[in-house]
Design a protein around this motif. Structure first.
Motif, PDB file in Angstrom:
ATOM      1  N   TYR A  12      -9.945  32.196  46.852  1.00 16.34           N
ATOM      2  CA  TYR A  12     -11.295  32.030  47.322  1.00 16.34           C
ATOM      3  C   TYR A  12     -12.126  32.007  46.405  1.00 16.34           C
ATOM      4  CZ  TYR A  12     -15.628  32.230  49.851  1.00 16.34           C
ATOM      5  OH  TYR A  12     -16.906  32.100  50.608  1.00 16.34           O
ATOM      6  N   VAL A  13     -13.192  31.090  45.974  1.00 13.16           N
ATOM      7  CA  VAL A  13     -13.894  30.807  44.924  1.00 13.16           C
ATOM      8  C   VAL A  13     -15.157  30.923  45.650  1.00 13.16           C
ATOM      9  CG1 VAL A  13     -15.027  29.196  43.332  1.00 13.16           C
ATOM     10  CG2 VAL A  13     -12.563  28.915  43.784  1.00 13.16           C
ATOM     11  N   PHE A  14     -16.251  32.125  45.135  1.00 12.51           N
ATOM     12  CA  PHE A  14     -17.346  32.457  45.763  1.00 12.51           C
ATOM     13  C   PHE A  14     -18.246  31.262  45.310  1.00 12.51           C
ATOM     14  CE2 PHE A  14     -16.919  36.428  47.876  1.00 12.51           C
ATOM     15  CZ  PHE A  14     -15.893  36.948  47.079  1.00 12.51           C
ATOM     16  N   PRO A  15     -19.053  30.758  46.057  1.00 14.62           N
ATOM     17  CA  PRO A  15     -20.373  29.847  45.619  1.00 14.62           C
ATOM     18  C   PRO A  15     -21.208  30.282  45.059  1.00 14.62           C
ATOM     19  CG  PRO A  15     -20.146  29.979  47.894  1.00 14.62           C
ATOM     20  CD  PRO A  15     -18.958  30.717  47.627  1.00 14.62           C
ATOM     21  N   LYS A  16     -21.455  31.666  45.386  1.00 13.06           N
ATOM     22  CA  LYS A  16     -22.470  32.432  44.504  1.00 13.06           C
ATOM     23  C   LYS A  16     -22.191  33.699  44.489  1.00 13.06           C
ATOM     24  CE  LYS A  16     -26.376  33.089  46.442  1.00 13.06           C
ATOM     25  NZ  LYS A  16     -27.719  32.971  47.456  1.00 13.06           N
TER      26      LYS A  16
END
Ligand SMILES: CC(=O)N[C@H]1[C@@H](OP(=O)(O)OP(=O)(O)OC[C@H]2O[C@@H](n3ccc(=O)[nH]c3=O)[C@H](O)[C@@H]2O)O[C@H](CO)[C@@H](O)[C@@H]1O
Ligand SMILES: C=C(OP(=O)(O)O)C(=O)O
Length: 430
Positions: free
Chosen positions: A165-169
């Protein structure tokens, strides 16, 4: 409601002891839900938020006792034992009191396969959405719906699945929720653009003590290999870097000298980077930090809040107070929360010259602040008004100090012991 009365103008001199970090203690307490064995937390601060979360955990079925003794969670060393989780719902009337309650979502989903957690709602400093918590758990296979103000979450039959999971912020809370959920997921989870705050690392280190398999601690890429179960552990809550920075600014704004104990200089590197050019001197001492003015004068410096390792948003209000009497001007930019300048009009009532333009506030230093009745609006705004009152001429009365009690333990006692003329006035619970 209690008030705090300050008669300012006295330099602080003496020793102040820092407690365990509120923002580490809260996720650490929810981590107890991940095991049926006992998690003992030491250096637990005595704060309103800690008690609120204790009440929430108790209604989930967590047994809470002073370590080695029975009783509530007002002590320093506390045992948390979630042998049987009897209730997977976190109700609105408790969650609305303390937004970090949403941190039970990941652990409950991982341990029990389900959770129904009230949406925390916003607070004074912003909307405080939890969409990243939800999106990340969905990436791990959770089915999540919003129903009547509640997050209704269900894990797949075989449990949560590891995912990338890539945190957008950057989100501290979302990182913590996913980190805890991933410890018991099937397979490996990779969290990219994860928060690197020391409180996140403290949680990860505690989870490893409980048997979790986590690498990349302290970086923005956390890799978690799920395990079948976690076991009990004993963990000391990391020192509160925000409390440390707050008292450092108390020494600076009053022109005194404080030895701030049970903390570490490396926890406030970004604050030191901003404060040193402003004329604040730091010296590492045994188990603490000595803080004073370098040569008598304070200078205005520009500050922009950023995720760790940048300047902490939780020190922004305190920095604004300090800059009010510095020589020259300071531009303070708040990039994390959309409404975190509510201390500015209150400081202005004390004679400060502050102009707010969107997410930036220009502070022009004045010779001296003057005491006034002021209103606390949120946790860090309240302590910035206390700092201003310590430096102001005359009397300052800070109203609604329940905000302060969320995150500062016995602040008036600690400051009075170092020479401040400060007292709490107990009010009716109107
Ligand atoms: C209990 C605790 O640890 N509180 C801290 C935690 O709050 P908290 O974990 O709530 O703060 P986040 O790091 O999540 O918030 C950072 C930014 O991301 C936004 N956001 C957050 C989550 C989400 O799902 N969607 C979203 O848009 C927030 O509105 C905010 O603008 O980190 C903040 C930033 O260091 C600190 O000021 C708080 O003291
Ligand atoms: C914003 C803060 O806390 P919370 O996230 O609990 O509101 C804080 O500690 O400054």
């Amino acid at each position: 409601m209690d008030k705090i009365r300050i008669r300012g103008g006295r330099p602080l001199n003496g020793t102040i002891t820092v407690g365990g970090a509120k923002n580490a203690a809260l996720p650490l307490m929810t981590a107890s839900l991940l095991t049926d064995e006992t998690l003992t937390l030491t250096n637990l601060p005595i704060l309103a938020d800690i008690n609120t979360l204790c009440n929430l955990l108790l209604q989930h079925g967590v047994a809470i006792h002073m370590a080695g003794a029975g009783g509530d969670c007002a002590g320093r060393a506390v045992d948390f034992t979630a042998r049987d989780i009897t209730n997977t719902t976190a109700p609105y009337d408790l969650v609305r009191k303390m937004r970090a309650s949403v941190l039970v979502l990941g652990p409950l989903l991982a341990r029990c396969g389900e959770a129904k957690v009230s949406l925390p709602g916003g607070c004074a400093i912003g909307a405080r959405p939890v969409d990243l918590h939800i999106k990340g758990l969905e990436a791990m296979g959770a089915d999540i719906r919003i129903e009547a103000g509640y997050i209704v979450a269900k894990a797949p039959a075989g449990g949560l699945r590891g995912a990338e999971y890539v945190f957008p912020k950057v989100s501290v809370g979302a990182t913590e929720n996913l980190l805890m959920a991933a410890t018991l997921a099937k397979g490996t989870t990779i969290l990219v653009n994860a928060a690197r705050e020391p409180e996140v690392s403290d949680l990860a280190e505690c989870l490893v003590k409980m048997g979790a398999k986590i690498t990349g601690i302290g970086s923005d890429r956390l890799v978690i290999e799920g395990v079948d179960r976690l076991h009990g552990a004993r963990h000391m809550v990391v020192a509160d870097r925000i409390e440390t920075g707050t008292y450092a600014m108390a020494a600076a704004i009053t022109g005194g000298r404080l030895d701030i104990m049970n903390t570490r200089l490396d926890l406030i590197k970004a604050a030191v980077k901003a404060l040193a050019p402003a004329g604040v001197a730091f010296e590492e001492i045994d188990n603490g930090i000595r803080v004073s003015r370098a040569n008598g004068e304070l200078h205005g410096v520009d500050v922009m809040t950023e995720p760790f390792p940048g300047f902490p948003t939780d020190l922004q209000a305190q920095m604004m107070a300090l800059m009010c009497t510095a020589t020259g001007a300071a531009m303070i930019t708040e990039t994390i929360f959309e409404n975190r300048f509510m201390h500015a009009p209150e400081l202005t009532r004390m004679g400060a010259r502050i102009t707010v333009h969107g997410s930036s506030a220009l502070v022009r230093g004045v010779e001296r602040l003057t005491g006034a009745p002021v209103m606390a609006t949120d946790l860090r705004a309240s302590v910035s008004l206390v700092l201003a009152g310590l430096a102001a001429e005359g009397e300052t009365m800070v109203n609604r100090v329940y905000h302060l009690d969320r995150g500062y333990e016995r602040v008036e006692e600690k400051l009075a012991a170092c020479g401040a003329e400060i007292e709490r006035i107990h009010g009716s619970d109107e």
